[in-house]
Write a protein that holds these residues in place. Structure first.
Motif, PDB file in Angstrom:
ATOM      1  N   ALA A  61      38.684  23.755  -7.774  1.00 44.66           N
ATOM      2  CA  ALA A  61      38.000  25.050  -7.682  1.00 44.66           C
ATOM      3  C   ALA A  61      37.339  25.255  -6.318  1.00 44.66           C
ATOM      4  O   ALA A  61      37.340  26.369  -5.791  1.00 44.66           O
ATOM      5  N   ASP A  62      36.797  24.167  -5.754  1.00 42.13           N
ATOM      6  CA  ASP A  62      36.066  24.270  -4.490  1.00 42.13           C
ATOM      7  C   ASP A  62      36.978  24.254  -3.260  1.00 42.13           C
ATOM      8  O   ASP A  62      36.516  24.540  -2.155  1.00 42.13           O
ATOM      9  N   ASN A  63      38.232  23.905  -3.432  1.00 37.88           N
ATOM     10  CA  ASN A  63      39.147  23.724  -2.297  1.00 37.88           C
ATOM     11  C   ASN A  63      40.485  24.372  -2.615  1.00 37.88           C
ATOM     12  O   ASN A  63      41.461  23.682  -2.937  1.00 37.88           O
ATOM     13  N   LEU A  64      40.543  25.678  -2.521  1.00 39.89           N
ATOM     14  CA  LEU A  64      41.719  26.422  -2.966  1.00 39.89           C
ATOM     15  C   LEU A  64      42.982  26.101  -2.169  1.00 39.89           C
ATOM     16  O   LEU A  64      44.091  26.282  -2.667  1.00 39.89           O
ATOM     17  N   GLU A  75      56.399   0.389  -3.899  1.00 39.07           N
ATOM     18  CA  GLU A  75      56.243   0.364  -5.348  1.00 39.07           C
ATOM     19  C   GLU A  75      56.730  -0.937  -5.936  1.00 39.07           C
ATOM     20  O   GLU A  75      57.557  -1.628  -5.369  1.00 39.07           O
ATOM     21  N   GLY A  76      56.148  -1.247  -7.063  1.00 40.36           N
ATOM     22  CA  GLY A  76      56.527  -2.408  -7.846  1.00 40.36           C
ATOM     23  C   GLY A  76      56.619  -1.994  -9.293  1.00 40.36           C
ATOM     24  O   GLY A  76      56.530  -0.803  -9.620  1.00 40.36           O
ATOM     25  N   PRO A  77      56.766  -2.946 -10.187  1.00 44.19           N
ATOM     26  CA  PRO A  77      56.948  -2.600 -11.600  1.00 44.19           C
ATOM     27  C   PRO A  77      55.734  -1.931 -12.236  1.00 44.19           C
ATOM     28  O   PRO A  77      55.879  -1.161 -13.184  1.00 44.19           O
ATOM     29  N   THR A  78      54.526  -2.207 -11.730  1.00 41.37           N
ATOM     30  CA  THR A  78      53.325  -1.619 -12.328  1.00 41.37           C
ATOM     31  C   THR A  78      52.424  -0.925 -11.316  1.00 41.37           C
ATOM     32  O   THR A  78      51.371  -0.414 -11.700  1.00 41.37           O
ATOM     33  N   HIS A  79      52.814  -0.908 -10.049  1.00 36.78           N
ATOM     34  CA  HIS A  79      51.960  -0.314  -9.025  1.00 36.78           C
ATOM     35  C   HIS A  79      52.778   0.514  -8.038  1.00 36.78           C
ATOM     36  O   HIS A  79      53.961   0.253  -7.831  1.00 36.78           O
ATOM     37  N   ALA A  80      52.105   1.489  -7.451  1.00 37.02           N
ATOM     38  CA  ALA A  80      52.658   2.245  -6.327  1.00 37.02           C
ATOM     39  C   ALA A  80      51.528   2.397  -5.317  1.00 37.02           C
ATOM     40  O   ALA A  80      50.366   2.575  -5.692  1.00 37.02           O
ATOM     41  N   ILE A  81      51.869   2.284  -4.050  1.00 35.54           N
ATOM     42  CA  ILE A  81      50.894   2.461  -2.970  1.00 35.54           C
ATOM     43  C   ILE A  81      51.434   3.547  -2.057  1.00 35.54           C
ATOM     44  O   ILE A  81      52.527   3.424  -1.517  1.00 35.54           O
ATOM     45  N   ASP A  82      50.672   4.617  -1.928  1.00 37.39           N
ATOM     46  CA  ASP A  82      51.067   5.749  -1.097  1.00 37.39           C
ATOM     47  C   ASP A  82      50.185   5.845   0.130  1.00 37.39           C
ATOM     48  O   ASP A  82      48.971   5.649   0.048  1.00 37.39           O
ATOM     49  N   LYS A  83      50.794   6.183   1.256  1.00 34.75           N
ATOM     50  CA  LYS A  83      50.054   6.607   2.437  1.00 34.75           C
ATOM     51  C   LYS A  83      50.128   8.127   2.422  1.00 34.75           C
ATOM     52  O   LYS A  83      51.226   8.692   2.472  1.00 34.75           O
ATOM     53  N   GLU A  84      48.969   8.774   2.316  1.00 33.25           N
ATOM     54  CA  GLU A  84      48.911  10.222   2.082  1.00 33.25           C
ATOM     55  C   GLU A  84      47.975  10.887   3.085  1.00 33.25           C
ATOM     56  O   GLU A  84      47.103  10.237   3.650  1.00 33.25           O
ATOM     57  N   THR A  85      48.155  12.183   3.235  1.00 33.55           N
ATOM     58  CA  THR A  85      47.164  13.021   3.916  1.00 33.55           C
ATOM     59  C   THR A  85      46.821  14.165   2.979  1.00 33.55           C
ATOM     60  O   THR A  85      47.711  14.819   2.433  1.00 33.55           O
ATOM     61  N   VAL A  86      45.519  14.366   2.783  1.00 29.82           N
ATOM     62  CA  VAL A  86      45.027  15.473   1.971  1.00 29.82           C
ATOM     63  C   VAL A  86      44.537  16.551   2.930  1.00 29.82           C
ATOM     64  O   VAL A  86      43.728  16.287   3.823  1.00 29.82           O
ATOM     65  N   TYR A  87      45.053  17.762   2.752  1.00 30.80           N
ATOM     66  CA  TYR A  87      44.706  18.912   3.580  1.00 30.80           C
ATOM     67  C   TYR A  87      43.902  19.907   2.751  1.00 30.80           C
ATOM     68  O   TYR A  87      43.972  19.910   1.531  1.00 30.80           O
ATOM     69  N   GLY A  88      43.160  20.784   3.441  1.00 29.42           N
ATOM     70  CA  GLY A  88      42.440  21.852   2.763  1.00 29.42           C
ATOM     71  C   GLY A  88      41.023  21.508   2.364  1.00 29.42           C
ATOM     72  O   GLY A  88      40.397  22.236   1.599  1.00 29.42           O
ATOM     73  N   LEU A  89      40.489  20.411   2.886  1.00 29.15           N
ATOM     74  CA  LEU A  89      39.097  20.044   2.609  1.00 29.15           C
ATOM     75  C   LEU A  89      38.197  20.604   3.700  1.00 29.15           C
ATOM     76  O   LEU A  89      38.607  20.695   4.865  1.00 29.15           O
ATOM     77  N   PRO A  90      36.962  20.978   3.359  1.00 31.82           N
ATOM     78  CA  PRO A  90      36.067  21.536   4.382  1.00 31.82           C
ATOM     79  C   PRO A  90      35.722  20.545   5.487  1.00 31.82           C
ATOM     80  O   PRO A  90      35.395  20.939   6.599  1.00 31.82           O
ATOM     81  N   THR A  91      35.842  19.244   5.216  1.00 32.47           N
ATOM     82  CA  THR A  91      35.530  18.218   6.206  1.00 32.47           C
ATOM     83  C   THR A  91      36.721  17.849   7.078  1.00 32.47           C
ATOM     84  O   THR A  91      36.618  17.001   7.948  1.00 32.47           O
ATOM     85  N   GLY A  92      37.855  18.482   6.848  1.00 29.38           N
ATOM     86  CA  GLY A  92      39.055  18.212   7.632  1.00 29.38           C
ATOM     87  C   GLY A  92      40.042  17.349   6.863  1.00 29.38           C
ATOM     88  O   GLY A  92      39.812  16.977   5.711  1.00 29.38           O
TER      89      GLY A  92
END
Length: 143
Positions: A61-64, A75-92
């Protein structure tokens, strides 16, 4: 034995509903007792599905313009590790290593390593992803 989606399938779906701001779809992917925390500090961010729902209702709601892009995945049988970038936050933009534990088709835990400037990203990439102090992995040519 029941067939459950792979961690890849669950995390792909999680990314899709996160980017759509679909709170019901998002929460449907987490176990009732799932936890979200900061890997570096050990801080618990959300403990249980009710807290996850409450936190992400507010986040959406706060970050449209909020959306995430995955750059790499291990990834493995029970885990996944992602390198991600989140956009649209007020802090950049926020760079994340997201460590998902997936069992029986549900996310059981999610831990973040987060940074938001190029210097920290370079340090984490060098130290975490490409640790030059470790022996080089052996490459198998028979597979």
């Amino acid at each position: 034995m029941a067939d459950f989606p792979t961690p890849r399938d669950v995390i792909n779906r999680q990314l899709e509903v996160y980017n759509a701001h679909d709170i019901d779809g998002y929460c449907a992917l987490f176990a009732e007792d799932a936890t979200i925390g900061d890997y570096v500090t050990g801080q618990m961010i959300c403990n249980g599905l009710a807290e996850i729902r409450s936190a992400y209702i507010k986040r959406f709601a706060d970050n449209l313009k909020l959306h995430c892009i995955v750059h790499q995945r291990l990834e493995g049988p029970t885990h996944a590790i992602d390198k991600e970038t989140v956009y649209g936050l007020p802090t950049g933009d926020l760079h994340i290593m997201a460590i998902y534990e997936v069992r029986e088709g549900l996310i059981r835990s999610l831990r973040f390593i987060r940074w938001n400037d190029a210097e920290d990203q370079t340090r984490i990439d060098a130290d975490f992803l490409n640790d030059r102090n470790q022996p080089a992995p052996q490459v198998r040519e028979d597979i």
